[in-house]
Design a protein around this motif. Structure first.
Motif, PDB file in Angstrom:
ATOM      1  N   LYS A  47       0.819  -1.215   0.000  1.00 61.54           N
ATOM      2  CA  LYS A  47       0.000   0.000   0.000  1.00 61.54           C
ATOM      3  C   LYS A  47       0.855   1.268   0.000  1.00 61.54           C
ATOM      4  CE  LYS A  47      -4.005  -2.168   2.038  1.00 61.54           C
ATOM      5  NZ  LYS A  47      -5.094  -2.068   2.997  1.00 61.54           N
ATOM      6  N   ARG A  48       1.984   1.233   0.683  1.00 60.82           N
ATOM      7  CA  ARG A  48       2.861   2.414   0.715  1.00 60.82           C
ATOM      8  C   ARG A  48       3.487   2.653  -0.666  1.00 60.82           C
ATOM      9  NH1 ARG A  48       4.074   5.409   4.376  1.00 60.82           N
ATOM     10  NH2 ARG A  48       6.338   5.469   4.165  1.00 60.82           N
ATOM     11  N   LYS A  49       3.805   1.588  -1.373  1.00 63.62           N
ATOM     12  CA  LYS A  49       4.339   1.724  -2.724  1.00 63.62           C
ATOM     13  C   LYS A  49       3.279   2.301  -3.656  1.00 63.62           C
ATOM     14  CE  LYS A  49       6.637  -0.796  -6.428  1.00 63.62           C
ATOM     15  NZ  LYS A  49       7.237  -2.093  -6.809  1.00 63.62           N
ATOM     16  N   GLN A  50       2.051   1.832  -3.532  1.00 70.28           N
ATOM     17  CA  GLN A  50       0.959   2.362  -4.366  1.00 70.28           C
ATOM     18  C   GLN A  50       0.735   3.844  -4.086  1.00 70.28           C
ATOM     19  OE1 GLN A  50      -0.737   1.079  -6.961  1.00 70.28           O
ATOM     20  NE2 GLN A  50       0.723  -0.592  -6.760  1.00 70.28           N
ATOM     21  N   ALA A  51       0.797   4.218  -2.808  1.00 65.66           N
ATOM     22  CA  ALA A  51       0.623   5.632  -2.452  1.00 65.66           C
ATOM     23  C   ALA A  51       1.748   6.470  -3.060  1.00 65.66           C
ATOM     24  CB  ALA A  51       0.590   5.797  -0.929  1.00 65.66           C
ATOM     25  N   PHE A  52       2.953   5.966  -3.008  1.00 70.63           N
ATOM     26  CA  PHE A  52       4.068   6.686  -3.612  1.00 70.63           C
ATOM     27  C   PHE A  52       3.870   6.818  -5.118  1.00 70.63           C
ATOM     28  CE2 PHE A  52       8.082   6.525  -5.962  1.00 70.63           C
ATOM     29  CZ  PHE A  52       8.608   7.742  -5.587  1.00 70.63           C
ATOM     30  N   ARG A  53       3.551   5.738  -5.773  1.00 69.93           N
ATOM     31  CA  ARG A  53       3.466   5.721  -7.240  1.00 69.93           C
ATOM     32  C   ARG A  53       2.320   6.563  -7.784  1.00 69.93           C
ATOM     33  NH1 ARG A  53       5.683   1.578 -10.527  1.00 69.93           N
ATOM     34  NH2 ARG A  53       4.881   3.108 -11.978  1.00 69.93           N
ATOM     35  N   HIS A  54       1.161   6.595  -7.081  1.00 71.22           N
ATOM     36  CA  HIS A  54      -0.040   7.183  -7.693  1.00 71.22           C
ATOM     37  C   HIS A  54      -0.805   8.156  -6.805  1.00 71.22           C
ATOM     38  CE1 HIS A  54       0.465   4.280 -10.886  1.00 71.22           C
ATOM     39  NE2 HIS A  54       0.544   3.328  -9.987  1.00 71.22           N
ATOM     40  N   GLY A  55      -0.326   8.461  -5.610  1.00 72.59           N
ATOM     41  CA  GLY A  55      -1.161   9.140  -4.642  1.00 72.59           C
ATOM     42  C   GLY A  55      -1.044  10.648  -4.540  1.00 72.59           C
ATOM     43  N   PHE A  56      -2.189  11.303  -4.593  1.00 71.27           N
ATOM     44  CA  PHE A  56      -2.328  12.698  -4.167  1.00 71.27           C
ATOM     45  C   PHE A  56      -2.601  12.668  -2.666  1.00 71.27           C
ATOM     46  CE2 PHE A  56      -3.498  12.994  -8.628  1.00 71.27           C
ATOM     47  CZ  PHE A  56      -2.961  14.210  -9.034  1.00 71.27           C
ATOM     48  N   LEU A  57      -2.286  13.747  -1.977  1.00 71.27           N
ATOM     49  CA  LEU A  57      -2.492  13.817  -0.540  1.00 71.27           C
ATOM     50  C   LEU A  57      -3.658  14.736  -0.216  1.00 71.27           C
ATOM     51  CD1 LEU A  57      -1.224  12.942   2.214  1.00 71.27           C
ATOM     52  CD2 LEU A  57      -0.040  15.152   2.178  1.00 71.27           C
ATOM     53  N   GLY A  58      -4.688  14.196   0.434  1.00 77.74           N
ATOM     54  CA  GLY A  58      -5.804  15.016   0.893  1.00 77.74           C
ATOM     55  C   GLY A  58      -5.349  15.925   2.019  1.00 77.74           C
ATOM     56  N   VAL A  59      -5.782  17.171   2.005  1.00 76.56           N
ATOM     57  CA  VAL A  59      -5.290  18.157   2.963  1.00 76.56           C
ATOM     58  C   VAL A  59      -6.134  18.213   4.235  1.00 76.56           C
ATOM     59  CG1 VAL A  59      -4.724  20.624   3.232  1.00 76.56           C
ATOM     60  CG2 VAL A  59      -4.274  19.490   1.092  1.00 76.56           C
ATOM     61  N   SER A  61      -7.777  15.021   5.608  1.00 83.81           N
ATOM     62  CA  SER A  61      -7.560  13.723   6.255  1.00 83.81           C
ATOM     63  C   SER A  61      -6.095  13.297   6.220  1.00 83.81           C
ATOM     64  CB  SER A  61      -8.387  12.653   5.541  1.00 83.81           C
ATOM     65  OG  SER A  61      -7.892  12.463   4.211  1.00 83.81           O
ATOM     66  N   PHE A  62      -5.324  13.875   5.309  1.00 81.24           N
ATOM     67  CA  PHE A  62      -3.971  13.456   4.992  1.00 81.24           C
ATOM     68  C   PHE A  62      -3.945  12.004   4.565  1.00 81.24           C
ATOM     69  CE2 PHE A  62      -3.419  17.343   7.391  1.00 81.24           C
ATOM     70  CZ  PHE A  62      -2.691  18.071   6.458  1.00 81.24           C
ATOM     71  N   GLY A  63      -5.066  11.581   3.949  1.00 78.60           N
ATOM     72  CA  GLY A  63      -5.163  10.296   3.281  1.00 78.60           C
ATOM     73  C   GLY A  63      -4.758  10.456   1.820  1.00 78.60           C
ATOM     74  N   VAL A  64      -4.811   9.355   1.091  1.00 80.85           N
ATOM     75  CA  VAL A  64      -4.317   9.304  -0.280  1.00 80.85           C
ATOM     76  C   VAL A  64      -5.465   9.094  -1.253  1.00 80.85           C
ATOM     77  CG1 VAL A  64      -2.719   8.084  -1.814  1.00 80.85           C
ATOM     78  CG2 VAL A  64      -2.163   8.354   0.600  1.00 80.85           C
ATOM     79  N   ALA A  65      -5.324   9.702  -2.441  1.00 83.57           N
ATOM     80  CA  ALA A  65      -6.323   9.560  -3.505  1.00 83.57           C
ATOM     81  C   ALA A  65      -5.617   9.301  -4.828  1.00 83.57           C
ATOM     82  CB  ALA A  65      -7.164  10.823  -3.616  1.00 83.57           C
ATOM     83  N   THR A  66      -6.222   8.482  -5.667  1.00 86.09           N
ATOM     84  CA  THR A  66      -5.666   8.163  -6.979  1.00 86.09           C
ATOM     85  C   THR A  66      -5.950   9.248  -7.999  1.00 86.09           C
ATOM     86  OG1 THR A  66      -5.924   5.810  -6.518  1.00 86.09           O
ATOM     87  CG2 THR A  66      -5.642   6.432  -8.822  1.00 86.09           C
ATOM     88  N   VAL A  67      -7.115   9.848  -7.940  1.00 86.27           N
ATOM     89  CA  VAL A  67      -7.463  10.908  -8.897  1.00 86.27           C
ATOM     90  C   VAL A  67      -8.011  12.114  -8.161  1.00 86.27           C
ATOM     91  CG1 VAL A  67      -7.886   9.408 -10.898  1.00 86.27           C
ATOM     92  CG2 VAL A  67      -9.752   9.950  -9.350  1.00 86.27           C
ATOM     93  N   VAL A  68      -7.806  13.267  -8.799  1.00 87.37           N
ATOM     94  CA  VAL A  68      -8.386  14.515  -8.322  1.00 87.37           C
ATOM     95  C   VAL A  68      -9.125  15.160  -9.486  1.00 87.37           C
ATOM     96  CG1 VAL A  68      -6.649  14.907  -6.535  1.00 87.37           C
ATOM     97  CG2 VAL A  68      -6.295  15.866  -8.826  1.00 87.37           C
TER      98      VAL A  68
END
Length: 162
Positions: A47-59, A61-68
């Motif tokens: 999951k950490r690799k996926q977040a690195f490769r494709h993740g935007f950071l929500g401001v 929740s500081f969670g991760v999103a694939t698309v914005v």
């Protein structure tokens, strides 16, 4: 002004990331998460690799999103994004104080704004990589498909780790 907001095409983010960002929250590319980390992005897995490769950071929740999506934002909300990021730099990354963190937060927010030179509701995706020269980001416009009207679209296949 325009600013990226978290969007979802399906519920994949809930399964792919340790913490998924919430739909509609403002988002930034967030490569600082990996720049400030002691962990080498080359060694990330799951999951950490996926977040690195494709993740935007929500401001929020500081969670991760694939698309914005490119969306409108008021000046007051933009100011709040910068303040929230500055607090996050102090709380999570050891910035000495808000005054020191604000220029970096402003820079990250300005970078996010620069990605929004598209029409409102344009979907953006991120591809991030690392090499000996550092972290590189590429942004892509996600083109809608005819079958996206009123149906759930699966863009990833979810497989269990291990």
């Amino acid at each position: 002004m325009k600013f990226p907001r978290v969007a979802r095409l399906d519920d994949t983010d809930e399964h792919v990331y340790e913490l998924a960002a919430q739909v509609g929250e403002p988002a930034v590319p967030g490569s600082f998460v990996y720049t400030f980390s002691d962990e080498d992005p080359v060694n990330l897995e799951g999951k950490r690799k996926q977040a690195f490769r494709h993740g935007f950071l929500g401001v929020e929740s500081f969670g991760v999103a694939t698309v914005v999506t490119v969306a409108e934002m008021s000046k007051q909300e933009y100011k709040s994004v910068i303040e929230r990021l500055a607090h996050h730099f102090v709380d999570a990354y050891g910035a000495p104080d808000l005054e020191s963190a604000l220029p970096f937060a402003r820079e990250e927010a300005e970078y996010a704004v620069s990605l929004c030179e598209h029409e409102v509701n344009t979907l953006l995706a991120l591809e991030r990589a690392v090499d000996e020269e550092g972290i590189h980001e590429a942004f892509k416009v996600v083109k809608p498909q005819a079958n996206w009207q009123g149906t759930e679209v699966k863009i990833w296949k979810i497989e269990e780790e291990g």
